[in-house]
Design a protein around this motif. Structure first.
Motif, PDB file in Angstrom:
ATOM      1  N   LEU A 275       1.017  -1.236   0.065  1.00 27.61           N
ATOM      2  CA  LEU A 275       0.044   0.048   0.021  1.00 27.61           C
ATOM      3  C   LEU A 275       0.905   1.156   0.019  1.00 27.61           C
ATOM      4  O   LEU A 275       0.649   2.279  -0.843  1.00 27.61           O
ATOM      5  CB  LEU A 275      -0.877  -0.049   1.192  1.00 27.61           C
ATOM      6  N   TRP A 276       1.929   1.076   0.574  1.00 28.54           N
ATOM      7  CA  TRP A 276       2.829   2.348   0.738  1.00 28.54           C
ATOM      8  C   TRP A 276       3.652   2.530  -0.580  1.00 28.54           C
ATOM      9  O   TRP A 276       3.753   3.658  -1.331  1.00 28.54           O
ATOM     10  CB  TRP A 276       3.891   2.359   1.792  1.00 28.54           C
ATOM     11  N   GLY A 277       4.015   1.197  -1.062  1.00 27.99           N
ATOM     12  CA  GLY A 277       4.570   1.485  -2.422  1.00 27.99           C
ATOM     13  C   GLY A 277       3.901   2.018  -3.486  1.00 27.99           C
ATOM     14  O   GLY A 277       4.289   2.538  -4.490  1.00 27.99           O
ATOM     15  N   LEU A 278       2.517   1.537  -3.429  1.00 29.40           N
ATOM     16  CA  LEU A 278       1.606   2.147  -4.505  1.00 29.40           C
ATOM     17  C   LEU A 278       1.209   3.385  -4.359  1.00 29.40           C
ATOM     18  O   LEU A 278       0.776   4.041  -5.488  1.00 29.40           O
ATOM     19  CB  LEU A 278       0.137   1.374  -4.326  1.00 29.40           C
ATOM     20  N   THR A 279       1.515   4.111  -3.149  1.00 28.83           N
ATOM     21  CA  THR A 279       1.058   5.454  -2.998  1.00 28.83           C
ATOM     22  C   THR A 279       2.128   6.526  -2.775  1.00 28.83           C
ATOM     23  O   THR A 279       2.132   7.339  -3.695  1.00 28.83           O
ATOM     24  CB  THR A 279      -0.186   5.501  -1.832  1.00 28.83           C
ATOM     25  N   PHE A 280       2.969   6.291  -1.870  1.00 27.78           N
ATOM     26  CA  PHE A 280       3.896   7.456  -1.447  1.00 27.78           C
ATOM     27  C   PHE A 280       5.523   7.020  -1.835  1.00 27.78           C
ATOM     28  O   PHE A 280       6.343   7.525  -1.987  1.00 27.78           O
ATOM     29  CB  PHE A 280       3.627   7.672  -0.193  1.00 27.78           C
ATOM     30  N   GLY A 281       5.639   5.605  -2.066  1.00 23.64           N
ATOM     31  CA  GLY A 281       7.064   4.983  -2.245  1.00 23.64           C
ATOM     32  C   GLY A 281       7.535   5.730  -3.447  1.00 23.64           C
ATOM     33  O   GLY A 281       7.115   5.747  -4.526  1.00 23.64           O
ATOM     34  N   ASP A 282       8.845   5.967  -3.225  1.00 26.96           N
ATOM     35  CA  ASP A 282       9.491   6.173  -4.472  1.00 26.96           C
ATOM     36  C   ASP A 282       9.798   4.996  -5.798  1.00 26.96           C
ATOM     37  O   ASP A 282      10.598   5.594  -6.840  1.00 26.96           O
ATOM     38  CB  ASP A 282      10.957   6.868  -4.356  1.00 26.96           C
ATOM     39  N   TYR A 283       9.749   3.979  -5.516  1.00 26.35           N
ATOM     40  CA  TYR A 283       9.604   2.843  -6.447  1.00 26.35           C
ATOM     41  C   TYR A 283       8.411   2.681  -7.201  1.00 26.35           C
ATOM     42  O   TYR A 283       8.721   2.777  -8.548  1.00 26.35           O
ATOM     43  CB  TYR A 283       9.562   1.449  -5.546  1.00 26.35           C
ATOM     44  N   ARG A 284       7.285   2.721  -6.829  1.00 24.37           N
ATOM     45  CA  ARG A 284       6.101   2.782  -7.767  1.00 24.37           C
ATOM     46  C   ARG A 284       4.780   3.669  -7.193  1.00 24.37           C
ATOM     47  O   ARG A 284       3.863   3.716  -7.541  1.00 24.37           O
ATOM     48  CB  ARG A 284       5.680   1.464  -7.685  1.00 24.37           C
ATOM     49  N   GLY A 285       5.121   4.564  -6.232  1.00 22.38           N
ATOM     50  CA  GLY A 285       4.056   5.399  -5.485  1.00 22.38           C
ATOM     51  C   GLY A 285       3.489   6.449  -6.748  1.00 22.38           C
ATOM     52  O   GLY A 285       4.112   7.282  -7.386  1.00 22.38           O
ATOM     53  N   LEU A 286       1.901   6.336  -6.769  1.00 19.62           N
ATOM     54  CA  LEU A 286       1.265   7.274  -7.328  1.00 19.62           C
ATOM     55  C   LEU A 286       1.559   8.725  -7.396  1.00 19.62           C
ATOM     56  O   LEU A 286       1.791   9.443  -8.111  1.00 19.62           O
ATOM     57  CB  LEU A 286      -0.226   6.752  -7.528  1.00 19.62           C
ATOM     58  N   PRO A 383      11.194   1.077 -16.962  1.00 11.39           N
ATOM     59  CA  PRO A 383      12.493   0.795 -16.386  1.00 11.39           C
ATOM     60  C   PRO A 383      12.455  -0.459 -15.544  1.00 11.39           C
ATOM     61  O   PRO A 383      11.291  -1.020 -14.976  1.00 11.39           O
ATOM     62  CB  PRO A 383      12.745   2.118 -15.441  1.00 11.39           C
ATOM     63  N   SER A 384      13.592  -1.025 -15.335  1.00 16.86           N
ATOM     64  CA  SER A 384      13.622  -2.554 -14.900  1.00 16.86           C
ATOM     65  C   SER A 384      13.021  -2.519 -13.446  1.00 16.86           C
ATOM     66  O   SER A 384      13.466  -1.533 -12.822  1.00 16.86           O
ATOM     67  CB  SER A 384      15.150  -3.019 -14.925  1.00 16.86           C
ATOM     68  N   SER A 385      12.252  -3.689 -13.131  1.00 19.02           N
ATOM     69  CA  SER A 385      11.823  -3.869 -11.785  1.00 19.02           C
ATOM     70  C   SER A 385      12.961  -3.846 -10.872  1.00 19.02           C
ATOM     71  O   SER A 385      12.791  -3.642  -9.456  1.00 19.02           O
ATOM     72  CB  SER A 385      10.935  -4.996 -11.487  1.00 19.02           C
ATOM     73  N   ARG A 386      14.101  -4.236 -11.055  1.00 15.86           N
ATOM     74  CA  ARG A 386      15.369  -4.372 -10.269  1.00 15.86           C
ATOM     75  C   ARG A 386      15.891  -2.886  -9.724  1.00 15.86           C
ATOM     76  O   ARG A 386      16.853  -2.841  -8.932  1.00 15.86           O
ATOM     77  CB  ARG A 386      16.521  -5.285 -11.007  1.00 15.86           C
ATOM     78  N   LEU A 387      15.475  -1.815 -10.490  1.00 15.64           N
ATOM     79  CA  LEU A 387      15.713  -0.538  -9.967  1.00 15.64           C
ATOM     80  C   LEU A 387      14.803   0.050  -8.824  1.00 15.64           C
ATOM     81  O   LEU A 387      13.765   0.134  -9.203  1.00 15.64           O
ATOM     82  CB  LEU A 387      15.816   0.333 -11.167  1.00 15.64           C
ATOM     83  N   LEU A 388      15.338  -0.022  -7.678  1.00 11.48           N
ATOM     84  CA  LEU A 388      14.447   0.249  -6.521  1.00 11.48           C
ATOM     85  C   LEU A 388      14.107   1.706  -6.211  1.00 11.48           C
ATOM     86  O   LEU A 388      13.131   2.052  -5.791  1.00 11.48           O
ATOM     87  CB  LEU A 388      15.177  -0.305  -5.091  1.00 11.48           C
ATOM     88  N   HIS A 389      14.920   2.507  -7.201  1.00 13.36           N
ATOM     89  CA  HIS A 389      14.995   4.051  -7.141  1.00 13.36           C
ATOM     90  C   HIS A 389      14.838   4.422  -8.704  1.00 13.36           C
ATOM     91  O   HIS A 389      15.872   5.097  -8.941  1.00 13.36           O
ATOM     92  CB  HIS A 389      15.767   4.549  -6.178  1.00 13.36           C
ATOM     93  N   PRO A 390      13.956   4.107  -9.373  1.00 16.61           N
ATOM     94  CA  PRO A 390      14.231   4.487 -10.778  1.00 16.61           C
ATOM     95  C   PRO A 390      14.204   5.743 -11.338  1.00 16.61           C
ATOM     96  O   PRO A 390      14.952   5.833 -12.153  1.00 16.61           O
ATOM     97  CB  PRO A 390      12.902   3.828 -11.448  1.00 16.61           C
ATOM     98  N   VAL A 391      13.494   6.697 -10.482  1.00 23.26           N
ATOM     99  CA  VAL A 391      13.508   8.061 -10.908  1.00 23.26           C
ATOM    100  C   VAL A 391      14.816   8.470 -10.706  1.00 23.26           C
ATOM    101  O   VAL A 391      15.671   9.119 -11.542  1.00 23.26           O
ATOM    102  CB  VAL A 391      12.434   8.918 -10.198  1.00 23.26           C
ATOM    103  N   GLN A 392      15.364   8.406  -9.401  1.00 17.61           N
ATOM    104  CA  GLN A 392      16.716   9.128  -9.028  1.00 17.61           C
ATOM    105  C   GLN A 392      17.881   8.351  -9.595  1.00 17.61           C
ATOM    106  O   GLN A 392      18.708   9.128 -10.025  1.00 17.61           O
ATOM    107  CB  GLN A 392      16.891   8.851  -7.528  1.00 17.61           C
TER     108      GLN A 392
END
Length: 470
Positions: A275-286, A383-392
């Motif tokens: 839930l955090w990852g889908l909303t505010f996380g920098d991995y996939r957060g909306l 971007p690859s799912s292995r990139l935990l911080h894809p933007v940065q």
């Protein structure tokens, strides 16, 4: 709508379609699988993708027909939609003697089909939002601002450049909401198309059905259900023919992505981490990739109670359902693509924003959101799912370095450079944008004409929206 409103809505559609059509984001398992089924439907009139599937791992094997065949592990709706323009193109190319399985023709075909399927669907979303805003009494400038924010400042932007099953169902779910009171039969048709394209839209359609029943009664609800019935029947027939049972989905028999003991092989108890990852996380957060959508929470306070309950229920369902998914992050992706269908509905909530603070705050958040989407679309929206911080760690460094269209995987490859060697003509043009046809591949200079078009188009639309309302 007034004649002026219709012109603004049409202008929105045209501006956003040009923007999305500017980019072809290249190949990948997801988009390659959808294109494989589109080709199989048109070229061989089959539901299996035997012979095409060497370019994707998003497959399911089944012997329901007595022989083993390979199918895409997704609902077929978007591939069916894409088959309409592809059939016309295929007939013309065969008459001209073109080799449709050659790299150049196949890549151009995938680009055009993506534009005419996901690009058109994505460009219609802001136009429908504008029309809805005007219908409920929002000012032309307010409705235009929200429409542009959704079209340019959310993941609708990058995913409208990919042949992936998220943008078309997002449009049709929005249309079902738009027409549910005035035209319940047509709303049901739209809900049916959304459900046949993306499984999670089926429970969302059931929520809309309850909303229609509460206001329009059993007759309106029956018309809504009747509109969706043919598409539900088509999906069940497809699953029966391909997988041996109307109730066996394409995903649950895909061994690569399923686990023993989970519902349909993929669903478990929702997790707080997801839930955090889908909303505010920098991995996939909306809200990380589209902070402009934070304003939807504030706008929701002013929404009519019934609309708030419907949209709130759909949003909550999507969040909990995807947070239960064993691969909630969506593989190679930018942002939370699995919950993309709720983004236009969050736009509906944004229409109800009020207060002088909205303009400066909305402008700031909107520019940040637009920058995020432009960067991802220009560089690589998968971007690859292995990139935990894809933007940065991936998108921003490449964009600052002046790199665009870095996805080297082609529509005919299961991996980058699997057929085309690095630096070859094919690898350089497996993904591209229209500006690169002039500037050459992989340069941010190719974005300047598009930015000029966006600036001029937005200014013209804003000027028309600022005219006195009769």
């Amino acid at each position: 709508m007034t004649a002026s409103d219709r012109r603004i809505a049409l202008g929105l559609f045209a501006l956003l379609l040009v923007t999305y059509a500017w980019f072809f984001s290249g190949g990948g398992w997801n988009q390659n699988a959808h294109f494989d089924l589109t080709r199989a439907l048109v070229e061989r009139q089959t539901l299996h993708i035997d012979g095409y599937h060497q370019n994707t791992g998003d497959v399911s094997w089944s012997r329901a027909s007595g022989l083993w065949h390979v199918y895409i592990n997704k609902p077929p709706g978007v591939s069916f939609l894409a088959a309409v323009p592809y059939a016309l193109m295929y007939v013309g190319e065969r008459m001209l003697g073109a080799r449709v399985d050659g790299w150049f023709v196949m890549t151009v075909n995938a680009w055009i089909v993506t534009i005419l399927t996901c690009g058109v669907a994505g460009a219609l979303i802001p136009a429908v939002l504008y029309a809805y805003g005007r219908r409920v009494g929002i000012s032309p400038r307010g409705a235009l601002a929200v429409a542009l924010a959704i079209g340019l400042g959310t993941i609708v932007f990058p995913y409208s450049t990919l042949l992936i099953a998220h943008v078309p169902p997002a449009l049709f779910l929005l249309l079902a909401f738009y027409w549910m009171d005035e035209r319940p039969l047509l709303a049901g048709v739209c809900a049916g198309v959304a459900g046949a394209s993306y499984y999670l839209c089926i429970p969302a359609a059931a929520i809309l059905l309850l909303g229609i029943w509460s206001r329009g009664g059993a007759r309106a609800a029956a018309r809504f259900a009747l509109g969706g019935l043919p598409f539900g029947a088509l999906l069940l027939l497809y699953q029966w023919l391909c997988f041996g049972s109307p109730f066996t989905t394409s995903l649950e028999i895909s061994d690569r992505f399923t686990e023993q003991g989970l519902l349909f092989g993929v669903f478990r108890t929702p997790s707080l981490q997801a839930l955090w990852g889908l909303t505010f996380g920098d991995y996939r957060g909306l809200f990380f990739v589209s902070p402009i959508l934070l304003l939807a929470v504030i706008g929701a306070v002013r929404m009519p109670r019934r609309e708030l309950l419907l949209i709130g229920s759909i949003v909550l369902f999507f969040l909990l359902a995807v947070a239960s998914f064993n691969q909630w992050w969506g593989g190679y992706a930018f942002g939370p693509r699995y919950i993309l269908p709720i983004v236009p509905l969050l736009g509906v909530a944004m229409l109800y924003l009020r207060g002088r603070w909205v303009v400066p705050v909305g402008l700031l958040l909107g520019l940040i959101s637009f920058g995020m989407q432009l960067m991802a679309t220009a560089v690589n929206p998968t971007p690859s799912s292995r990139l935990l911080h894809p933007v940065q760690d991936y998108l921003f460094p490449r964009f600052v370095a002046g790199m665009t269209s870095v996805n080297g995987q082609g529509i005919d490859e299961i991996g980058a450079h699997q057929r085309s060697r690095p630096g070859s003509q094919e690898s350089l043009w497996n993904s591209f944008n229209a500006g690169e046809l002039v500037t050459g591949p992989t340069t941010t200079l190719s974005l300047l004409p598009l930015l000029a078009v966006l600036l001029a188009g937005t200014a013209l639309l804003w000027r028309r929206a600022s005219a006195p309302v009769p």
